[in-house]
Design a protein around this motif. Sequence first.
Motif, short mmCIF file in Angstrom:
data_model
loop_
_atom_site.label_atom_id
_atom_site.label_comp_id
_atom_site.label_asym_id
_atom_site.label_seq_id
_atom_site.Cartn_x
_atom_site.Cartn_y
_atom_site.Cartn_z
N PHE A 1 0.81 -1.21 0.00
CA PHE A 1 0.00 0.00 0.00
C PHE A 1 0.85 1.27 0.00
O PHE A 1 0.35 2.36 0.27
N ASP A 2 2.13 1.13 -0.28
CA ASP A 2 3.05 2.27 -0.37
C ASP A 2 3.04 3.12 0.90
O ASP A 2 3.07 4.35 0.84
N VAL A 3 2.99 2.47 2.04
CA VAL A 3 3.02 3.19 3.32
C VAL A 3 4.47 3.45 3.68
O VAL A 3 5.25 2.53 3.86
N VAL A 4 4.82 4.73 3.80
CA VAL A 4 6.18 5.12 4.15
C VAL A 4 6.23 5.93 5.44
O VAL A 4 7.30 6.23 5.94
N GLN A 5 5.05 6.29 5.94
CA GLN A 5 4.97 7.09 7.17
C GLN A 5 3.76 6.60 7.97
O GLN A 5 2.74 6.25 7.40
N VAL A 6 3.91 6.58 9.29
CA VAL A 6 2.78 6.21 10.15
C VAL A 6 2.41 7.39 11.03
O VAL A 6 3.27 8.19 11.37
N PRO A 7 1.14 7.52 11.35
CA PRO A 7 0.06 6.66 10.89
C PRO A 7 -0.35 7.01 9.46
O PRO A 7 -0.26 8.16 9.04
N THR A 8 -0.79 6.00 8.74
CA THR A 8 -1.42 6.19 7.44
C THR A 8 -2.79 5.56 7.51
O THR A 8 -2.94 4.44 8.00
N MET A 9 -3.78 6.28 7.02
CA MET A 9 -5.15 5.77 7.00
C MET A 9 -5.64 5.81 5.56
O MET A 9 -5.46 6.80 4.86
N ILE A 10 -6.25 4.69 5.12
CA ILE A 10 -6.83 4.60 3.79
C ILE A 10 -8.26 4.13 3.95
O ILE A 10 -8.53 3.14 4.63
N ILE A 11 -9.20 4.85 3.31
CA ILE A 11 -10.62 4.52 3.42
C ILE A 11 -11.09 3.97 2.07
O ILE A 11 -10.86 4.58 1.03
N TYR A 12 -11.80 2.83 2.13
CA TYR A 12 -12.37 2.19 0.95
C TYR A 12 -13.88 2.08 1.09
O TYR A 12 -14.37 1.66 2.14
N LYS A 13 -14.61 2.42 0.03
CA LYS A 13 -16.05 2.16 -0.05
C LYS A 13 -16.29 0.91 -0.90
O LYS A 13 -17.31 0.28 -0.79
N ASN A 14 -15.36 0.59 -1.77
CA ASN A 14 -15.39 -0.66 -2.52
C ASN A 14 -13.96 -1.14 -2.63
O ASN A 14 -13.02 -0.38 -2.40
N LYS A 15 -13.80 -2.40 -3.00
CA LYS A 15 -12.46 -2.98 -2.92
C LYS A 15 -11.48 -2.52 -3.99
O LYS A 15 -10.31 -2.80 -3.91
N ASN A 16 -11.97 -1.79 -4.97
CA ASN A 16 -11.10 -1.41 -6.07
C ASN A 16 -10.47 -0.04 -5.94
O ASN A 16 -9.38 0.20 -6.45
N THR A 17 -11.15 0.88 -5.25
CA THR A 17 -10.69 2.26 -5.27
C THR A 17 -10.78 2.90 -3.88
O THR A 17 -11.87 2.97 -3.31
N PRO A 18 -9.66 3.38 -3.36
CA PRO A 18 -9.75 4.12 -2.10
C PRO A 18 -10.40 5.48 -2.33
O PRO A 18 -10.22 6.09 -3.38
N ILE A 19 -11.16 5.94 -1.34
CA ILE A 19 -11.80 7.26 -1.47
C ILE A 19 -11.00 8.35 -0.75
O ILE A 19 -11.22 9.53 -0.99
N PHE A 20 -10.09 7.93 0.14
CA PHE A 20 -9.34 8.93 0.91
C PHE A 20 -8.09 8.27 1.48
O PHE A 20 -8.09 7.10 1.84
N ARG A 21 -7.04 9.08 1.57
CA ARG A 21 -5.77 8.61 2.16
C ARG A 21 -5.12 9.79 2.87
O ARG A 21 -5.08 10.89 2.33
N THR A 22 -4.61 9.54 4.07
CA THR A 22 -3.90 10.59 4.79
C THR A 22 -2.80 10.00 5.66
O THR A 22 -2.86 8.82 6.03
N LYS A 23 -1.83 10.82 6.00
CA LYS A 23 -0.75 10.46 6.92
C LYS A 23 -0.90 11.21 8.23
O LYS A 23 0.05 11.31 8.99
N ASN A 24 -2.10 11.74 8.48
CA ASN A 24 -2.32 12.57 9.65
C ASN A 24 -3.36 11.95 10.57
O ASN A 24 -4.20 11.17 10.15
N VAL A 25 -3.35 12.39 11.82
CA VAL A 25 -4.40 12.04 12.76
C VAL A 25 -5.61 12.91 12.44
O VAL A 25 -5.46 14.10 12.17
N MET A 26 -6.78 12.30 12.45
CA MET A 26 -8.01 13.04 12.21
C MET A 26 -9.02 12.70 13.29
O MET A 26 -9.00 11.61 13.85
N LEU A 27 -9.93 13.63 13.54
CA LEU A 27 -11.01 13.38 14.49
C LEU A 27 -12.08 12.50 13.84
O LEU A 27 -12.28 12.56 12.62
#
Length: 110
Positions: A72-98
């Motif tokens: 998943f090309d994670v080079v920094q933590v934390p990394t969060m990736i959100i999926y609504k279907n298995k083919n395409t992520p809808i969001f990716r960040t390397k930051n903490v979010m509420l």
Amino acid sequence: MAIFEDVDITDFDEIMEAEFNKNNTVILKFGSELCDACYALESELEDLAEEDENISVLLIDCNESPDLAENFDVVQVPTMIIYKNKNTPIFRTKNVMLSQDIEKIIKEVS
């Protein structure tokens, strides 16, 4: 609510497929045991998953599952990736979010 801890490459595909078959939003949280920001994000994700039974969170320790992090090309933590279907992520960040901000992102795509 579904929170899967210590997901690794051996059970990843099976868990992802099962959660998508339930039409769940799947959030991947890549982190490390020694990362304070990772724990902060994890806490927000747990709150979110408790509020919405259609959200599943997979917790992946990059030290324990480096192959999965690399896939998943994670080079920094934390990394969060959100999926609504298995083919395409809808969001990716390397930051903490509420949790409420994460929830807004998910609802915008729904």
